[in-house]
Write an enzyme that holds these catalytic residues in place. Structure first.
Site, short mmCIF file in Angstrom:
data_model
loop_
_atom_site.label_atom_id
_atom_site.label_comp_id
_atom_site.label_asym_id
_atom_site.label_seq_id
_atom_site.Cartn_x
_atom_site.Cartn_y
_atom_site.Cartn_z
N ASP A 167 44.51 46.90 50.72
CA ASP A 167 45.45 47.47 49.54
C ASP A 167 46.49 48.67 50.15
O ASP A 167 46.09 48.95 51.21
CB ASP A 167 44.68 48.19 48.41
CG ASP A 167 43.41 47.25 47.69
OD1 ASP A 167 43.81 46.22 47.70
OD2 ASP A 167 42.60 47.77 47.39
N1 URA Z 1 38.37 45.91 49.00
C1 URA Z 1 39.27 46.61 48.33
O1 URA Z 1 38.98 46.90 47.12
N2 URA Z 1 40.25 47.04 48.82
C2 URA Z 1 40.75 46.44 50.18
O2 URA Z 1 41.74 46.96 50.55
C3 URA Z 1 39.67 45.89 50.85
C4 URA Z 1 38.78 45.35 50.11
#
Ligand code: URA
Length: 239
Positions: free
Chosen positions: A103
């Site tokens: 993310d």
């Molecule tokens: N899980 C998440 O919620 N975000 C990420 O960036 C990676 C795994």
């Protein structure tokens, strides 16, 4: 392989651009200018100097990046900078892709390659490559939440409860967990399902590759390293 072809498949531009670089005397091999685009060159162990910069020939390329917050894992980012702006333009030209995504606000280890089979393999849930995350929690974590994560939590798009492979509190509000699933927001959703909320997320390991260790010992945020064959082996040893 012909020199112009080598430059082209290493990501130095179109055939015409590569020919130009060569004809302008910008390519050296072992200190000697090679200005003939059709020169036949052995690629094994080949190290080139292109416009004064050293370039190691790699048939396929594998890269580990320490992703900072504020970058989107997309070639066409909507609201933030692209993660690809942190890689050399030659790699982008070669169309390297990230292995899964992190993310925008997540930091940590992200792998890239132009080897489609490698990406597919590592992304496949069947391979069970564990990834380790540290989640800063909005509320102090509880043993009950840790137990829920270990037992498996229900996620809307998963038919079965999803368990963490491991989960433990490192501090009141710092939870470390590992999973082998790569789904959208999976860690944040799992922690929400367990009754808490992620304030910040970091991925410290992907398979046997861990930030701060081995080939990633000196990798600072925003930096990348090329992974060699031995490093790739580590990926498949447990984290
Ligand atoms: N899980 C998440 O919620 N975000 C990420 O960036 C990676 C795994």
């Amino acid at each position: 392989m012909k020199l112009e072809r080598i430059l082209q498949n290493q990501g130095f531009g179109s055939r015409r651009q590569c020919r130009q670089l060569i004809e302008m005397g910008e390519v050296r091999i072992q200190g000697e200018v090679v200005d003939h685009p059709g020169a036949e060159i052995a690629t094994e162990g080949l190290i080139l100097e292109i416009e004064g910069e050293t370039w190691t020939y790699r048939e396929k390329t594998y890269v580990a990046l320490y992703k900072p917050a504020g970058y989107e894992c997309s070639h066409e980012p909507k609201h933030h900078r692209s993660i690809y702006t942190l890689l050399p333009h030659q790699l982008v030209e070669r169309n390297v892709q990230s292995v899964g995504r992190l993310d925008v606000d997540t930091t940590g280890l992200l792998l890239f390659s132009d080897d489609g089979a490698f990406i597919h393999n590592l992304s496949s849930p069947k391979k069970h490559v564990p990834k380790v995350y540290q989640a800063r929690l909005a509320e102090p974590g509880t043993d009950a939440q840790v137990q829920k994560l270990l037992a498996g939590v229900s996620l809307i798009d998963e038919p079965q409860p999803v368990p963490a492979l491991s989960a433990r509190l490192l501090e009141d509000t710092l939870l470390e967990m590992s999973i082998d699933l790569g789904k959208y927001h999976v860690v944040k959703r799992m922690i929400a399902a367990a009754g808490n909320h992620v304030a910040q997320l970091h991925r410290s390991a992907f398979g046997g590759l861990t930030l701060g260790e081995g080939p990633l010992a000196n990798l600072a945020e925003g930096e990348f390293v090329y992974l060699e064959a031995a490093d790739l082996q580590r990926l498949h040893s447990a984290a």
